[in-house]
Scaffold this motif. Structure first.
Motif, PDB file in Angstrom:
ATOM      1  N   UNK A 277       1.521   9.396   0.791  1.00  0.00           N
ATOM      2  CA  UNK A 277       1.026   9.936  -0.484  1.00  0.00           C
ATOM      3  C   UNK A 277       0.744   8.808  -1.476  1.00  0.00           C
ATOM      4  N   UNK A 278       1.546   7.736  -1.402  1.00  0.00           N
ATOM      5  CA  UNK A 278       1.318   6.583  -2.267  1.00  0.00           C
ATOM      6  C   UNK A 278      -0.002   5.905  -1.937  1.00  0.00           C
TER       7      UNK A 278
ATOM      8  N   UNK B  20       0.803  -1.223   0.000  1.00  0.00           N
ATOM      9  CA  UNK B  20       0.000   0.000   0.000  1.00  0.00           C
ATOM     10  C   UNK B  20       0.839   1.278   0.000  1.00  0.00           C
ATOM     11  N   UNK B  21       2.114   1.181   0.367  1.00  0.00           N
ATOM     12  CA  UNK B  21       2.998   2.352   0.349  1.00  0.00           C
ATOM     13  C   UNK B  21       4.106   2.197  -0.693  1.00  0.00           C
ATOM     14  N   UNK B  22       3.900   1.304  -1.639  1.00  0.00           N
ATOM     15  CA  UNK B  22       4.947   1.006  -2.619  1.00  0.00           C
ATOM     16  C   UNK B  22       5.243   2.241  -3.474  1.00  0.00           C
ATOM     17  N   UNK B  23       6.532   2.527  -3.715  1.00  0.00           N
ATOM     18  CA  UNK B  23       6.873   3.721  -4.513  1.00  0.00           C
ATOM     19  C   UNK B  23       6.656   3.547  -6.007  1.00  0.00           C
ATOM     20  N   UNK B  24       6.515   2.309  -6.494  1.00  0.00           N
ATOM     21  CA  UNK B  24       6.401   2.065  -7.921  1.00  0.00           C
ATOM     22  C   UNK B  24       4.960   2.289  -8.376  1.00  0.00           C
TER      23      UNK B  24
ATOM     24  N   UNK C 248      -2.536   7.250  -0.357  1.00  0.00           N
ATOM     25  CA  UNK C 248      -3.650   8.164  -0.654  1.00  0.00           C
ATOM     26  C   UNK C 248      -4.036   8.072  -2.128  1.00  0.00           C
ATOM     27  N   UNK C 249      -3.043   7.973  -2.997  1.00  0.00           N
ATOM     28  CA  UNK C 249      -3.326   7.832  -4.427  1.00  0.00           C
ATOM     29  C   UNK C 249      -4.043   6.509  -4.688  1.00  0.00           C
ATOM     30  N   UNK C 250      -3.580   5.440  -4.057  1.00  0.00           N
ATOM     31  CA  UNK C 250      -4.206   4.123  -4.219  1.00  0.00           C
ATOM     32  C   UNK C 250      -5.670   4.168  -3.773  1.00  0.00           C
ATOM     33  N   UNK C 251      -5.927   4.777  -2.632  1.00  0.00           N
ATOM     34  CA  UNK C 251      -7.296   4.872  -2.122  1.00  0.00           C
ATOM     35  C   UNK C 251      -8.186   5.617  -3.110  1.00  0.00           C
ATOM     36  N   UNK C 252      -7.685   6.744  -3.625  1.00  0.00           N
ATOM     37  CA  UNK C 252      -8.481   7.540  -4.559  1.00  0.00           C
ATOM     38  C   UNK C 252      -8.752   6.767  -5.846  1.00  0.00           C
ATOM     39  N   UNK C 253      -7.721   6.180  -6.416  1.00  0.00           N
ATOM     40  CA  UNK C 253      -7.886   5.460  -7.675  1.00  0.00           C
ATOM     41  C   UNK C 253      -8.697   4.179  -7.476  1.00  0.00           C
ATOM     42  N   UNK C 254      -8.533   3.552  -6.332  1.00  0.00           N
ATOM     43  CA  UNK C 254      -9.258   2.324  -6.054  1.00  0.00           C
ATOM     44  C   UNK C 254     -10.715   2.541  -5.705  1.00  0.00           C
ATOM     45  N   UNK C 255     -11.108   3.800  -5.492  1.00  0.00           N
ATOM     46  CA  UNK C 255     -12.495   4.136  -5.125  1.00  0.00           C
ATOM     47  C   UNK C 255     -13.287   4.699  -6.297  1.00  0.00           C
ATOM     48  N   UNK C 256     -12.772   4.555  -7.521  1.00  0.00           N
ATOM     49  CA  UNK C 256     -13.396   5.225  -8.666  1.00  0.00           C
ATOM     50  C   UNK C 256     -14.794   4.705  -8.965  1.00  0.00           C
ATOM     51  N   UNK C 257     -14.997   3.393  -8.839  1.00  0.00           N
ATOM     52  CA  UNK C 257     -16.343   2.865  -9.081  1.00  0.00           C
ATOM     53  C   UNK C 257     -17.310   3.329  -8.007  1.00  0.00           C
ATOM     54  N   UNK C 258     -16.839   3.400  -6.777  1.00  0.00           N
ATOM     55  CA  UNK C 258     -17.678   3.894  -5.686  1.00  0.00           C
ATOM     56  C   UNK C 258     -18.088   5.338  -5.956  1.00  0.00           C
ATOM     57  N   UNK C 259     -17.160   6.177  -6.400  1.00  0.00           N
ATOM     58  CA  UNK C 259     -17.489   7.571  -6.689  1.00  0.00           C
ATOM     59  C   UNK C 259     -18.505   7.674  -7.821  1.00  0.00           C
ATOM     60  N   UNK C 260     -18.350   6.871  -8.854  1.00  0.00           N
ATOM     61  CA  UNK C 260     -19.291   6.898  -9.973  1.00  0.00           C
ATOM     62  C   UNK C 260     -20.695   6.544  -9.499  1.00  0.00           C
TER      63      UNK C 260
END
Length: 250
Positions: A229-230, A190-194, A232-244
């Motif tokens: 920050x890594x 969840x904190x991976x830099x890649x 946070x980006x994962x959470x946002x991108x992983x929640x895209x269907x929920x947001x839709x």
């Protein structure tokens, strides 16, 4: 017009693959392999081409599985320096992964070792799925180790292997059946830099939301406590269907 993915696996590709194999295994019947594949390949779609090439390799090599894998290992070439080139440079290895996918299940250790090397040059996300399904505990144990591997492509595979809705693949529910173990893999990443690893973890979360919203929420609530920050980006991108879904309700 851009070249279609299936068109990369044409007569020229077959000749090049034959040359690679013959260089490390002179007994390889190059002419027979080219004959078996070339006569029909232009009529086939992408998946059918992969299957034809893998089946023809099996027929022409006429070796046991570990011996075939030993040959394939010799032609893999250098590792990719990053995740860039996984498909543009490593596309030619796709039928080799298909070979493992359809013939490797009874040779677990040989296949796991090879998939790890394959994914450093291309991807093992399709080759490994029969093993996740057929040997879930053993495979998940290895994937957990891979989630902490120094190689970013191996770490990415530890996530991709467990996706419920991997594109171009059948649904795989092992992540739900072994949820604590699955979550441990994602925790390690969840904190991976890649960025490719981050995208894979986010896609896992998005898949999870579409199948088990409660389990998705459980992870998101936990990770949202002072995330990197890594993460946070994962959470946002992983929640895209929920947001839709939420936007459609508004």
């Amino acid at each position: 017009m851009a070249k279609k993915l299936k068109e990369y696996y044409d007569a020229e590709y077959i000749e090049n693959l034959s040359d690679k194999i013959q260089q490390v295994y002179p007994e390889f019947n190059r002419d027979l392999f080219i004959e078996l594949v070339s006569k029909d390949i232009d009529k086939l779609e992408f998946g059918q081409r992969q299957l034809l090439i893998a089946e023809s390799l099996k027929e022409v090599l006429d070796l046991d599985y570990p011996q075939s894998i030993e040959i394939f290992t010799k032609i893999l070439g250098p590792e990719l320096p990053s995740n860039i080139g996984m498909f543009t440079e490593g596309y030619w290895l796709w039928p080799i992964g298909k070979f493992v996918e359809i013939y490797g299940l009874n040779n677990f250790t040989v296949s796991m070792n090879f998939i790890k090397e394959l994914t450093k040059r291309h991807t093992g996300e399709f080759a490994i799925r029969p093993f996740v399904k057929g040997y879930p505990e053993e495979t998940i144990a290895i994937l957990t180790q891979w989630s902490e591997d120094p190689n970013q492509n191996v770490r990415r595979l530890s996530s991709e292997a467990m996706r419920i809705r991997l594109p171009w693949a059948k649904k795989l529910y092992t992540a739900l059946e072994y949820f604590p173990e699955y979550r441990k893999i994602l925790e390690n990443l969840k904190d991976d830099p890649d960025k490719s690893v981050q995208k894979s973890v986010a896609n896992n979360l998005n898949d999870l939301y579409r199948e088990e919203k409660e389990k998705f929420n459980e992870i998101i609530e936990d990770w949202s406590q002072e995330p990197s920050k890594e993460c946070a980006w994962i959470i946002k991108h992983g929640s895209r269907t929920k947001r839709k879904e939420e936007n459609r309700k508004d």
